[in-house]
Design a protein around this motif. Structure first.
Motif, PDB file in Angstrom:
ATOM      1  N   ILE A 191       0.843  -1.204   0.000  1.00 26.05           N
ATOM      2  CA  ILE A 191       0.000   0.000   0.000  1.00 26.05           C
ATOM      3  C   ILE A 191       0.876   1.251   0.000  1.00 26.05           C
ATOM      4  CG2 ILE A 191      -1.770   1.280   1.255  1.00 26.05           C
ATOM      5  CD1 ILE A 191      -2.673  -1.407   0.016  1.00 26.05           C
ATOM      6  N   ASP A 192       1.939   1.214   0.776  1.00 22.28           N
ATOM      7  CA  ASP A 192       2.856   2.349   0.842  1.00 22.28           C
ATOM      8  C   ASP A 192       3.488   2.617  -0.526  1.00 22.28           C
ATOM      9  OD1 ASP A 192       4.366   4.105   2.993  1.00 22.28           O
ATOM     10  OD2 ASP A 192       5.895   3.388   1.594  1.00 22.28           O
ATOM     11  N   GLN A 193       3.853   1.562  -1.232  1.00 19.75           N
ATOM     12  CA  GLN A 193       4.465   1.712  -2.555  1.00 19.75           C
ATOM     13  C   GLN A 193       3.472   2.307  -3.560  1.00 19.75           C
ATOM     14  OE1 GLN A 193       5.767  -2.300  -3.287  1.00 19.75           O
ATOM     15  NE2 GLN A 193       7.736  -2.016  -2.229  1.00 19.75           N
ATOM     16  N   ILE A 194       2.218   1.898  -3.478  1.00 22.22           N
ATOM     17  CA  ILE A 194       1.191   2.448  -4.371  1.00 22.22           C
ATOM     18  C   ILE A 194       1.033   3.946  -4.113  1.00 22.22           C
ATOM     19  CG2 ILE A 194      -1.282   2.455  -4.898  1.00 22.22           C
ATOM     20  CD1 ILE A 194      -1.240  -0.585  -4.330  1.00 22.22           C
ATOM     21  N   ALA A 195       0.944   4.314  -2.841  1.00 18.17           N
ATOM     22  CA  ALA A 195       0.789   5.730  -2.492  1.00 18.17           C
ATOM     23  C   ALA A 195       2.003   6.535  -2.941  1.00 18.17           C
ATOM     24  CB  ALA A 195       0.574   5.883  -0.988  1.00 18.17           C
ATOM     25  N   SER A 196       3.187   5.952  -2.821  1.00 13.32           N
ATOM     26  CA  SER A 196       4.402   6.636  -3.247  1.00 13.32           C
ATOM     27  C   SER A 196       4.378   6.928  -4.744  1.00 13.32           C
ATOM     28  CB  SER A 196       5.641   5.794  -2.912  1.00 13.32           C
ATOM     29  OG  SER A 196       5.858   5.744  -1.520  1.00 13.32           O
ATOM     30  N   GLN A 197       3.954   5.932  -5.539  1.00 13.15           N
ATOM     31  CA  GLN A 197       3.910   6.128  -6.984  1.00 13.15           C
ATOM     32  C   GLN A 197       2.924   7.230  -7.372  1.00 13.15           C
ATOM     33  OE1 GLN A 197       3.942   2.531  -9.558  1.00 13.15           O
ATOM     34  NE2 GLN A 197       4.178   1.387  -7.652  1.00 13.15           N
ATOM     35  N   CYS A 198       1.774   7.246  -6.722  1.00  8.73           N
ATOM     36  CA  CYS A 198       0.786   8.301  -6.997  1.00  8.73           C
ATOM     37  C   CYS A 198       1.329   9.671  -6.591  1.00  8.73           C
ATOM     38  CB  CYS A 198      -0.516   8.018  -6.252  1.00  8.73           C
ATOM     39  SG  CYS A 198      -1.426   6.577  -6.836  1.00  8.73           S
ATOM     40  N   ALA A 199       1.992   9.728  -5.435  1.00 13.04           N
ATOM     41  CA  ALA A 199       2.532  10.996  -4.954  1.00 13.04           C
ATOM     42  C   ALA A 199       3.630  11.514  -5.875  1.00 13.04           C
ATOM     43  CB  ALA A 199       3.064  10.829  -3.531  1.00 13.04           C
ATOM     44  N   ILE A 200       4.525  10.631  -6.314  1.00  8.59           N
ATOM     45  CA  ILE A 200       5.603  11.043  -7.217  1.00  8.59           C
ATOM     46  C   ILE A 200       5.036  11.571  -8.526  1.00  8.59           C
ATOM     47  CG2 ILE A 200       7.510  10.166  -8.625  1.00  8.59           C
ATOM     48  CD1 ILE A 200       8.183   8.283  -6.275  1.00  8.59           C
ATOM     49  N   PHE A 201       4.027  10.894  -9.050  1.00  9.81           N
ATOM     50  CA  PHE A 201       3.393  11.346 -10.288  1.00  9.81           C
ATOM     51  C   PHE A 201       2.824  12.756 -10.105  1.00  9.81           C
ATOM     52  CE2 PHE A 201      -0.049  11.716 -13.362  1.00  9.81           C
ATOM     53  CZ  PHE A 201       0.520  11.179 -14.513  1.00  9.81           C
ATOM     54  N   ALA A 202       2.151  12.985  -8.975  1.00 13.30           N
ATOM     55  CA  ALA A 202       1.567  14.303  -8.703  1.00 13.30           C
ATOM     56  C   ALA A 202       2.644  15.369  -8.531  1.00 13.30           C
ATOM     57  CB  ALA A 202       0.680  14.242  -7.458  1.00 13.30           C
ATOM     58  N   LEU A 203       3.708  15.027  -7.825  1.00 13.48           N
ATOM     59  CA  LEU A 203       4.786  15.988  -7.582  1.00 13.48           C
ATOM     60  C   LEU A 203       5.488  16.383  -8.875  1.00 13.48           C
ATOM     61  CD1 LEU A 203       6.214  14.325  -4.351  1.00 13.48           C
ATOM     62  CD2 LEU A 203       5.060  16.547  -4.463  1.00 13.48           C
ATOM     63  N   ARG A 204       5.682  15.424  -9.748  1.00 14.66           N
ATOM     64  CA  ARG A 204       6.282  15.740 -11.049  1.00 14.66           C
ATOM     65  C   ARG A 204       5.357  16.642 -11.858  1.00 14.66           C
ATOM     66  NH1 ARG A 204       8.570   9.611 -12.179  1.00 14.66           N
ATOM     67  NH2 ARG A 204      10.621   9.905 -11.186  1.00 14.66           N
ATOM     68  N   GLY A 205       4.074  16.387 -11.762  1.00 20.20           N
ATOM     69  CA  GLY A 205       3.117  17.233 -12.467  1.00 20.20           C
ATOM     70  C   GLY A 205       3.111  18.658 -11.958  1.00 20.20           C
ATOM     71  N   LEU A 206       3.451  18.838 -10.691  1.00 22.77           N
ATOM     72  CA  LEU A 206       3.535  20.178 -10.107  1.00 22.77           C
ATOM     73  C   LEU A 206       4.844  20.874 -10.463  1.00 22.77           C
ATOM     74  CD1 LEU A 206       2.142  19.324  -6.554  1.00 22.77           C
ATOM     75  CD2 LEU A 206       0.996  20.727  -8.282  1.00 22.77           C
ATOM     76  N   GLY A 207       5.717  20.156 -11.145  1.00 24.62           N
ATOM     77  CA  GLY A 207       6.990  20.749 -11.537  1.00 24.62           C
ATOM     78  C   GLY A 207       8.007  20.765 -10.423  1.00 24.62           C
ATOM     79  N   LEU A 208       7.804  19.926  -9.407  1.00 21.51           N
ATOM     80  CA  LEU A 208       8.798  19.863  -8.335  1.00 21.51           C
ATOM     81  C   LEU A 208      10.095  19.304  -8.911  1.00 21.51           C
ATOM     82  CD1 LEU A 208       8.815  20.408  -5.226  1.00 21.51           C
ATOM     83  CD2 LEU A 208       8.636  17.943  -4.924  1.00 21.51           C
ATOM     84  N   LYS A 209      11.188  19.957  -8.592  1.00 24.13           N
ATOM     85  CA  LYS A 209      12.483  19.534  -9.117  1.00 24.13           C
ATOM     86  C   LYS A 209      12.762  18.075  -8.738  1.00 24.13           C
ATOM     87  CE  LYS A 209      14.515  24.171  -9.114  1.00 24.13           C
ATOM     88  NZ  LYS A 209      15.600  25.035  -8.594  1.00 24.13           N
ATOM     89  N   GLU A 210      13.275  17.329  -9.724  1.00 24.61           N
ATOM     90  CA  GLU A 210      13.469  15.895  -9.535  1.00 24.61           C
ATOM     91  C   GLU A 210      14.389  15.580  -8.375  1.00 24.61           C
ATOM     92  OE1 GLU A 210      12.236  12.143 -10.726  1.00 24.61           O
ATOM     93  OE2 GLU A 210      11.682  14.054 -11.660  1.00 24.61           O
ATOM     94  N   ASP A 211      15.415  16.388  -8.179  1.00 22.59           N
ATOM     95  CA  ASP A 211      16.371  16.090  -7.096  1.00 22.59           C
ATOM     96  C   ASP A 211      15.783  16.364  -5.718  1.00 22.59           C
ATOM     97  OD1 ASP A 211      16.322  18.827  -7.504  1.00 22.59           O
ATOM     98  OD2 ASP A 211      18.436  19.099  -7.005  1.00 22.59           O
ATOM     99  N   LEU A 212      14.582  16.988  -5.683  1.00 22.94           N
ATOM    100  CA  LEU A 212      13.941  17.252  -4.399  1.00 22.94           C
ATOM    101  C   LEU A 212      12.930  16.176  -4.030  1.00 22.94           C
ATOM    102  CD1 LEU A 212      13.311  21.102  -4.723  1.00 22.94           C
ATOM    103  CD2 LEU A 212      15.113  19.944  -3.442  1.00 22.94           C
ATOM    104  N   ILE A 213      12.624  15.288  -4.979  1.00 24.01           N
ATOM    105  CA  ILE A 213      11.695  14.201  -4.697  1.00 24.01           C
ATOM    106  C   ILE A 213      12.508  13.053  -4.122  1.00 24.01           C
ATOM    107  CG2 ILE A 213       9.941  12.665  -5.666  1.00 24.01           C
ATOM    108  CD1 ILE A 213       9.542  14.649  -7.930  1.00 24.01           C
ATOM    109  N   THR A 214      12.718  13.126  -2.819  1.00 18.42           N
ATOM    110  CA  THR A 214      13.664  12.201  -2.207  1.00 18.42           C
ATOM    111  C   THR A 214      13.054  11.344  -1.088  1.00 18.42           C
ATOM    112  OG1 THR A 214      14.324  13.935  -0.636  1.00 18.42           O
ATOM    113  CG2 THR A 214      15.603  13.720  -2.665  1.00 18.42           C
ATOM    114  N   ASP A 215      11.928  11.758  -0.529  1.00 16.87           N
ATOM    115  CA  ASP A 215      11.425  11.085   0.661  1.00 16.87           C
ATOM    116  C   ASP A 215       9.979  10.630   0.459  1.00 16.87           C
ATOM    117  OD1 ASP A 215      11.561  10.057   3.212  1.00 16.87           O
ATOM    118  OD2 ASP A 215      10.855  11.897   4.150  1.00 16.87           O
ATOM    119  N   VAL A 216       9.709   9.999  -0.691  1.00 13.73           N
ATOM    120  CA  VAL A 216       8.372   9.480  -0.955  1.00 13.73           C
ATOM    121  C   VAL A 216       8.439   7.975  -1.067  1.00 13.73           C
ATOM    122  CG1 VAL A 216       6.379   9.552  -2.474  1.00 13.73           C
ATOM    123  CG2 VAL A 216       7.844  11.560  -2.271  1.00 13.73           C
TER     124      VAL A 216
END
Length: 216
Positions: A191-216
């Protein structure tokens, strides 16, 4: 019996009713669900439910309200922490997605409540309650909006309209409501892995810098 024990007993009964009702509303939809359905699911008489709720609508609204309160309980402590904005945004997005999965019957009722308000298939009294619940949902969204705008101001996220970004973000994070089903063998790690994938997808869509997506 002390007053505190009595109050706890009432809360326990109401929680049982809400859990049963949320599952019934999710399985059948609001229109097709009856108080009898909830009572059968609960293994009780419908009189037990009517002791706490005067109508199916009142029960549905309380399920909606309880679902939103679950979201606030998860998100508010994170939003109140003094964290770097990217980290806060990551924790909030994942926590929201986990709430969608872990309290799915309640969240499906929230979604149906939004649809009921849009369709206008309610009495004036019911519409007033749905508008109050919508305001609760809007207040929840504002917690995210503040962090999104802070991320944009700091130059760590890139989007034009925070309103549009917010809607697109929620489309990603809320998506498990429509496709997730618990399967045999799934555990908290899955379940945690599923939520992480959804969160990463959303964060990338928001234009969050890739090197800042570190703790999902």
């Amino acid at each position: 019996m002390s007053a505190s024990v009595s109050a706890n007993s009432v809360r326990s009964v109401q929680e049982d009713i809400l859990n049963a009702a949320a599952q019934c509303f999710m399985d059948r939809g609001y229109a097709a669900t009856s108080i009898d359905d909830v009572a059968r699911s609960l293994g009780a008489t419908k009189g037990r439910i009517y002791h706490h709720y005067r109508s199916k609508a009142d029960l549905f609204f309380d399920v909606y309200r309880h679902g939103m309160q679950m979201n606030f309980d998860v998100l508010s402590p994170i939003a109140a922490q003094s964290l770097p904005t990217p980290e806060k945004l990551q924790r909030m997005t994942k926590a929201h997605c986990l709430a969608m999965i872990n309290t799915l019957p309640f969240q499906r009722c929230v979604w149906e409540g939004v649809e009921l308000l849009k369709r206008g298939a309610t009495t004036p009294e019911q519409r007033d309650v749905l508008l109050e619940l919508q305001a609760m949902r809007d207040n929840y969204s504002e917690i995210f909006r503040e962090v999104l705008e802070q991320a944009k101001a700091e130059g760590v996220a890139h989007f034009e309209s925070s309103s549009i970004a917010l809607q697109l973000m929620f489309m990603s994070l809320n998506s498990p409501l429509f496709w997730f089903q618990r399967r045999e063998g799934q555990n908290d790690t899955t379940i945690d892995q599923i939520a992480s994938q959804c969160a990463i997808f959303a964060l990338r869509g928001l234009g969050l810098k890739e090197d800042l997506i570190t703790d999902v």
